[in-house]
Design a protein around this motif. Structure first.
Motif, PDB file in Angstrom:
ATOM      1  N   ALA A 199      41.685  31.518  45.897  1.00 19.24           N
ATOM      2  CA  ALA A 199      41.252  32.268  44.714  1.00 19.24           C
ATOM      3  C   ALA A 199      42.353  32.400  43.672  1.00 19.24           C
ATOM      4  O   ALA A 199      42.111  32.244  42.468  1.00 19.24           O
ATOM      5  CB  ALA A 199      40.745  33.645  45.136  1.00 19.24           C
ATOM      6  N   LYS A 200      43.570  32.695  44.105  1.00 16.57           N
ATOM      7  CA  LYS A 200      44.662  32.902  43.148  1.00 16.57           C
ATOM      8  C   LYS A 200      45.115  31.613  42.476  1.00 16.57           C
ATOM      9  O   LYS A 200      45.821  31.651  41.461  1.00 16.57           O
ATOM     10  CB  LYS A 200      45.843  33.567  43.845  1.00 16.57           C
ATOM     11  CG  LYS A 200      45.562  35.003  44.275  1.00 16.57           C
ATOM     12  CD  LYS A 200      46.789  35.651  44.891  1.00 16.57           C
ATOM     13  CE  LYS A 200      46.500  37.097  45.287  1.00 16.57           C
ATOM     14  NZ  LYS A 200      47.684  37.760  45.902  1.00 16.57           N
TER      15      LYS A 200
ATOM     16  N   VAL B 220      42.837  29.156  41.569  1.00 22.72           N
ATOM     17  CA  VAL B 220      41.725  28.585  40.811  1.00 22.72           C
ATOM     18  C   VAL B 220      42.030  28.670  39.317  1.00 22.72           C
ATOM     19  O   VAL B 220      42.318  29.741  38.795  1.00 22.72           O
ATOM     20  CB  VAL B 220      40.408  29.318  41.132  1.00 22.72           C
ATOM     21  CG1 VAL B 220      39.293  28.849  40.191  1.00 22.72           C
ATOM     22  CG2 VAL B 220      40.013  29.073  42.579  1.00 22.72           C
TER      23      VAL B 220
ATOM     24  N   LEU C 193      36.765  28.112  36.746  1.00 22.62           N
ATOM     25  CA  LEU C 193      35.575  28.648  37.399  1.00 22.62           C
ATOM     26  C   LEU C 193      34.373  27.992  36.738  1.00 22.62           C
ATOM     27  O   LEU C 193      34.148  28.158  35.535  1.00 22.62           O
ATOM     28  CB  LEU C 193      35.521  30.167  37.236  1.00 22.62           C
ATOM     29  CG  LEU C 193      34.207  30.856  37.609  1.00 22.62           C
ATOM     30  CD1 LEU C 193      33.874  30.673  39.085  1.00 22.62           C
ATOM     31  CD2 LEU C 193      34.255  32.338  37.238  1.00 22.62           C
TER      32      LEU C 193
ATOM     33  N   GLN D 214      34.767  36.580  37.713  1.00 23.28           N
ATOM     34  CA  GLN D 214      36.031  36.506  36.983  1.00 23.28           C
ATOM     35  C   GLN D 214      37.062  37.483  37.516  1.00 23.28           C
ATOM     36  O   GLN D 214      38.271  37.217  37.457  1.00 23.28           O
ATOM     37  CB  GLN D 214      35.781  36.744  35.494  1.00 23.28           C
ATOM     38  CG  GLN D 214      35.069  35.582  34.814  1.00 23.28           C
ATOM     39  CD  GLN D 214      34.682  35.883  33.380  1.00 23.28           C
ATOM     40  OE1 GLN D 214      34.471  37.052  33.012  1.00 23.28           O
ATOM     41  NE2 GLN D 214      34.566  34.864  32.558  1.00 23.28           N
TER      42      GLN D 214
ATOM     43  N   ARG E 267      37.452  38.081  40.593  1.00 24.88           N
ATOM     44  CA  ARG E 267      37.989  37.431  41.792  1.00 24.88           C
ATOM     45  C   ARG E 267      38.900  36.266  41.427  1.00 24.88           C
ATOM     46  O   ARG E 267      39.918  36.043  42.074  1.00 24.88           O
ATOM     47  CB  ARG E 267      36.839  36.939  42.666  1.00 24.88           C
ATOM     48  CG  ARG E 267      37.309  36.284  43.949  1.00 24.88           C
ATOM     49  CD  ARG E 267      36.166  35.970  44.881  1.00 24.88           C
ATOM     50  NE  ARG E 267      36.650  35.387  46.118  1.00 24.88           N
ATOM     51  CZ  ARG E 267      35.870  34.955  47.093  1.00 24.88           C
ATOM     52  NH1 ARG E 267      34.554  35.061  46.973  1.00 24.88           N
ATOM     53  NH2 ARG E 267      36.383  34.431  48.181  1.00 24.88           N
ATOM     54  N   TYR E 268      38.516  35.519  40.393  1.00 22.03           N
ATOM     55  CA  TYR E 268      39.286  34.332  39.976  1.00 22.03           C
ATOM     56  C   TYR E 268      39.938  34.631  38.634  1.00 22.03           C
ATOM     57  O   TYR E 268      39.606  34.051  37.603  1.00 22.03           O
ATOM     58  CB  TYR E 268      38.365  33.112  39.902  1.00 22.03           C
ATOM     59  CG  TYR E 268      37.612  32.854  41.186  1.00 22.03           C
ATOM     60  CD1 TYR E 268      38.273  32.411  42.329  1.00 22.03           C
ATOM     61  CD2 TYR E 268      36.238  33.075  41.275  1.00 22.03           C
ATOM     62  CE1 TYR E 268      37.592  32.191  43.514  1.00 22.03           C
ATOM     63  CE2 TYR E 268      35.547  32.847  42.458  1.00 22.03           C
ATOM     64  CZ  TYR E 268      36.228  32.410  43.567  1.00 22.03           C
ATOM     65  OH  TYR E 268      35.550  32.189  44.755  1.00 22.03           O
TER      66      TYR E 268
ATOM     67  N   ALA F   5      41.415  31.957  36.008  1.00 22.17           N
ATOM     68  CA  ALA F   5      40.581  30.795  35.710  1.00 22.17           C
ATOM     69  C   ALA F   5      39.940  30.877  34.323  1.00 22.17           C
ATOM     70  O   ALA F   5      39.573  31.959  33.859  1.00 22.17           O
ATOM     71  CB  ALA F   5      39.490  30.653  36.762  1.00 22.17           C
TER      72      ALA F   5
END
Length: 268
Positions: A42-43, A45, A48, A124, A126-127, A130
């Protein structure tokens, strides 16, 4: 019909999956049902990709899952999340909350667009590093276009495939293709071409349509692409010769997504 070349490419992307890659893992959290694809932490990415299916008047859609899988494999450091639009059910029995509507251009409404936007905002968080690109097919393309206009700054790029982006004119066209009084019923859907003025000029767009598309003929995509260009939005408009409405699986769509993602600036 999906081309044999496109299906071969999809199969190749499956064969290339690395151990531990998420293959249609349900994405956790509130909002619309969704499946995520890709193995980037996740970190890490940087792109998205959110995928929206079409209106699917006679089927339960799941073809957008296959596209999301291919998209995640094609764009470096990406995660692709395929959303089930409000009120829809897929063949596996997963359902998104909301009303599906009559699929006559009646379900591109503010409440449905806001439901997609809320789900994207959750993703967004979470990512967080991105850029966000929304890929929409047919009615999903109309929603992606409306979303970019009514929630400026939420997304960085849109890829619109087989879009009914001039809504009243498209509904008139569909009445000639499939005569029914349903096409005469008033709707509260948002017309993408009338909303272009609300888009941020920094947005990037790709608009693709099959040269033989009888459902959303070329003129609707061309009109919308011209409106984007007049707004100052960098737009990659392509007519794919010999292709019909079922264009999402075509390799040209993945290529357009790759070009758009590569052109987006990184998040500061």
């Amino acid at each position: 019909m999906r081309s044999s070349l496109a299906l071969l490419l999809l199969g190749a992307s499956l064969a290339a999956c690395t151990p531990g890659e998420r293959l249609g893992a349900p994405e956790p959290g509130p909002g619309l049902y969704r499946q995520s694809f890709g193995n980037t932490p996740a970190k890490q990415v940087r792109t998205l990709i959110v995928v929206l299916h079409g209106d699917a008047p006679t089927t339960k859609p799941d073809y957008h899952y296959a596209f999301a899988r291919s998209a995640a494999a094609a764009v470096p450091q990406s995660i692709a999340v395929a959303l089930l639009r409000p009120g829809y059910e897929d063949p596996q029995g997963h359902v998104s909350p909301g009303e599906r509507g009559q699929t006559t251009g009646d379900n591109y409404t503010p409440d449905r667009i806001n439901a997609v936007a809320a789900t994207i905002r959750h993703l967004q968080r979470r990512y967080g590093q991105a850029r966000t690109v929304v890929v929409g097919h047919s009615g999903g393309a109309a929603i992606a276009a409306d979303l970019a206009a009514t929630h400026p700054g939420l997304v960085d790029g849109i890829v619109l495939v087989s879009c009914p982006c001039a809504l009243p004119e498209w509904r008139k066209h569909m009445k000639t293709v499939s005569p029914t009084p349903l096409w005469d019923a008033p709707v509260t859907s948002l017309d993408p071409v009338k909303l272009v003025g609300g888009m941020q000029p920094s947005l990037r767009a790709a608009v693709l349509v099959g040269g033989d598309d009888k459902t959303t003929p070329v003129r609707f995509s061309r009109t919308y692409a011209e409106a984007l260009s007049l707004r100052g939005i960098a737009t990659d408009f392509r007519i794919i010769p010999g292709k019909d409405h079922e264009l999402l699986s075509d390799p040209e769509v993945i290529s357009a997504l790759q070009r758009l993602a590569a052109a987006l600036p990184g998040k500061s």
